[in-house]
Enzyme design. Structure first.
Site, PDB file in Angstrom:
ATOM      1  N   ARG A  34      -4.867  -8.375 -20.345  1.00  0.00           N
ATOM      2  CA  ARG A  34      -5.827  -7.980 -21.373  1.00  0.00           C
ATOM      3  C   ARG A  34      -5.223  -7.019 -22.394  1.00  0.00           C
ATOM      4  NH1 ARG A  34      -8.742  -3.417 -20.576  1.00  0.00           N
ATOM      5  NH2 ARG A  34     -10.737  -4.171 -21.357  1.00  0.00           N
ATOM      6  N   ASP A  65     -11.507   1.997 -23.694  1.00  0.00           N
ATOM      7  CA  ASP A  65     -11.862   1.943 -22.286  1.00  0.00           C
ATOM      8  C   ASP A  65     -11.466   3.220 -21.552  1.00  0.00           C
ATOM      9  OD1 ASP A  65     -12.860  -0.675 -22.157  1.00  0.00           O
ATOM     10  OD2 ASP A  65     -10.833  -1.495 -22.120  1.00  0.00           O
ATOM     11  N   PRO A  97       0.818  -1.216   0.000  1.00  0.00           N
ATOM     12  CA  PRO A  97       0.000   0.000   0.000  1.00  0.00           C
ATOM     13  C   PRO A  97       0.852   1.266   0.000  1.00  0.00           C
ATOM     14  CG  PRO A  97      -0.146  -1.138   2.127  1.00  0.00           C
ATOM     15  CD  PRO A  97       0.610  -2.034   1.202  1.00  0.00           C
ATOM     16  N   GLU A 120       3.036  -7.600   8.365  1.00  0.00           N
ATOM     17  CA  GLU A 120       3.361  -6.169   8.240  1.00  0.00           C
ATOM     18  C   GLU A 120       4.182  -5.884   6.989  1.00  0.00           C
ATOM     19  OE1 GLU A 120       2.002  -3.736   9.978  1.00  0.00           O
ATOM     20  OE2 GLU A 120       0.882  -5.378  10.874  1.00  0.00           O
TER      21      GLU A 120
HETATM   22  N1  SAM Z   1       2.186  -2.507   7.205  1.00  0.00           N
HETATM   23  C1  SAM Z   1       1.863  -2.273   5.820  1.00  0.00           C
HETATM   24  C2  SAM Z   1       1.560  -0.786   5.615  1.00  0.00           C
HETATM   25  O1  SAM Z   1       0.931  -0.193   6.484  1.00  0.00           O
HETATM   26  O2  SAM Z   1       1.938  -0.226   4.566  1.00  0.00           O
HETATM   27  C3  SAM Z   1       0.649  -3.069   5.403  1.00  0.00           C
HETATM   28  C4  SAM Z   1       0.925  -4.519   5.251  1.00  0.00           C
HETATM   29  S1  SAM Z   1      -0.461  -5.379   4.605  1.00  0.00           S
HETATM   30  C5  SAM Z   1      -1.360  -5.803   6.037  1.00  0.00           C
HETATM   31  C6  SAM Z   1       0.208  -6.932   4.097  1.00  0.00           C
HETATM   32  C7  SAM Z   1       0.508  -7.043   2.612  1.00  0.00           C
HETATM   33  O3  SAM Z   1      -0.672  -6.847   1.862  1.00  0.00           O
HETATM   34  C8  SAM Z   1       1.499  -6.065   2.042  1.00  0.00           C
HETATM   35  O4  SAM Z   1       2.825  -6.463   2.294  1.00  0.00           O
HETATM   36  C9  SAM Z   1       1.162  -6.112   0.578  1.00  0.00           C
HETATM   37  O5  SAM Z   1       1.746  -7.229  -0.032  1.00  0.00           O
HETATM   38  C10 SAM Z   1      -0.339  -6.327   0.590  1.00  0.00           C
HETATM   39  N2  SAM Z   1      -1.130  -5.106   0.390  1.00  0.00           N
HETATM   40  C11 SAM Z   1      -1.973  -4.552   1.284  1.00  0.00           C
HETATM   41  N3  SAM Z   1      -2.581  -3.475   0.792  1.00  0.00           N
HETATM   42  C12 SAM Z   1      -2.132  -3.327  -0.473  1.00  0.00           C
HETATM   43  C13 SAM Z   1      -2.384  -2.374  -1.509  1.00  0.00           C
HETATM   44  N4  SAM Z   1      -3.225  -1.363  -1.330  1.00  0.00           N
HETATM   45  N5  SAM Z   1      -1.734  -2.529  -2.678  1.00  0.00           N
HETATM   46  C14 SAM Z   1      -0.878  -3.536  -2.856  1.00  0.00           C
HETATM   47  N6  SAM Z   1      -0.589  -4.473  -1.919  1.00  0.00           N
HETATM   48  C15 SAM Z   1      -1.214  -4.365  -0.748  1.00  0.00           C
END
Ligand code: SAM
Length: 292
Positions: free
Chosen positions: A168, A183, A99, A126
């Site tokens: 796609r 699109d 994220p 995490e």
């Molecule tokens: N501690 C991290 C933070 O606050 O940025 C969040 C970790 S999340 C609980 C666990 C995993 O979910 C991440 O390592 C990633 O691989 C995935 N993930 C969660 N949200 C995501 C998003 N919006 N985009 C891409 N991957 C995501």
């Protein structure tokens, strides 16, 4: 072996996914557009269980965070060994969903569709120890990518989202070659021949039969056979919807013609107080209020 591979045609895209939940991918990679592309041999998948590279009897992949705090962090040694084995073979881009990464976009999907190989490192808990990305960046193109401003439990859903958006765009995958340019964000992807009315915009409403449904009519212009008028109407609707939901995209538009400016003015854009940080504009976005 697929038909294309038997014929000796090259696979257009190879996708490796590293995860602690390989079962997550049972099904989604076999159906619909991606499944058909895989069956044809245009795209090839390999899903790897990260625990194969764990070093202890419990197949541990996580540990407590340095500096304290809740949750666990994925171990660099396990990820390092896995990526050495998987990504080491031939040119590839490593995609690490997080994220906190660069926002995924249609433009990025188009760039990935031109790559021979993508390797996804799906984090959990995490996330993955920060040194893994640092070390991989020194060896290969490595992108930390977010699919949106929200937090998922793992990178698996993000890997699927990115893979579908990329797949796609591979030549021959969409039934209608011009569909991608048609699109939302079509112009942004630089799709050859993409119609101008979608350039930098989100798409307006679409309709099919019956012409009349529960008292709602299909906009008359779509039945007119006048292609120029239809293209103009579609751009008008795209402008209105983009103004309503994505005013940030409207602000980035260049080359607005007088009709574009009129449509936006009629829709009340820019709204009073509109600007960076202002709440989204409030405009009708359906087709009916613009029906000819
Ligand atoms: N501690 C991290 C933070 O606050 O940025 C969040 C970790 S999340 C609980 C666990 C995993 O979910 C991440 O390592 C990633 O691989 C995935 N993930 C969660 N949200 C995501 C998003 N919006 N985009 C891409 N991957 C995501």
């Amino acid at each position: 072996m697929s038909e294309a591979q038997r014929r000796g045609d090259a696979v257009r895209l190879r996708v490796d996914i590293v995860t602690i939940f390989p079962a997550y991918f049972n099904g989604p990679l076999d159906v619909s557009l991606i499944g058909k592309a895989a069956a044809r041999g245009d795209i090839e998948f390999a899903v790897h269980d990260l625990r194969r590279w764990a070093r202890d009897a419990h197949r541990t992949v996580d540990d407590m965070p340095f500096g304290g705090g809740p949750g666990m962090v994925m171990k660099p040694d396990v990820w390092g060994d896995a990526l050495d084995d998987i990504a080491g073979a031939g040119p590839a881009t490593l995609v690490v969903p997080t994220p906190s990464g660069l926002p995924f976009s249609q433009e990025l999907a188009a760039r990935y569709a031109a790559q021979p190989r993508l390797v996804f490192a799906c984090g959990r808990y995490e996330g993955i120890d920060g040194r893994v990305v640092e070390a991989m960046r020194a060896r290969m193109p490595t992108d930390e990518i977010s699919i949106g401003d929200y937090v998922l439990a793992g990178g698996e859903a993000a890997a699927l989202v990115i893979t579908e958006a990329v797949a796609r765009l591979l030549p021959g995958v969409l039934g209608n070659a011009s569909s991608a340019g048609d699109d939302s964000f079509g112009g942004a992807a630089g799709a050859a021949g993409g119609p101008r009315y979608m350039c930098g915009l989100v798409e307006g409403p679409v309709y099919t039969r019956p012409r009349s449904w529960r008292g709602h009519e299909v906009p008359g212009v779509l039945l007119s056979g006048d292609h120029a008028a239809i293209a103009r109407w579609r751009r008008d609707m795209a402008l209105r919807r983009t103004a309503a939901y994505r005013p940030d995209l409207i602000r980035a538009l260049r080359d607005l013609d007088p009709r574009d400016q009129q449509v936006l003015a009629e829709a009340g854009f820019p709204a009073a107080g509109d600007g960076p940080g202002a709440p989204p504009a409030r405009f009708p976005v359906g087709g009916e209020d613009m029906a000819h």
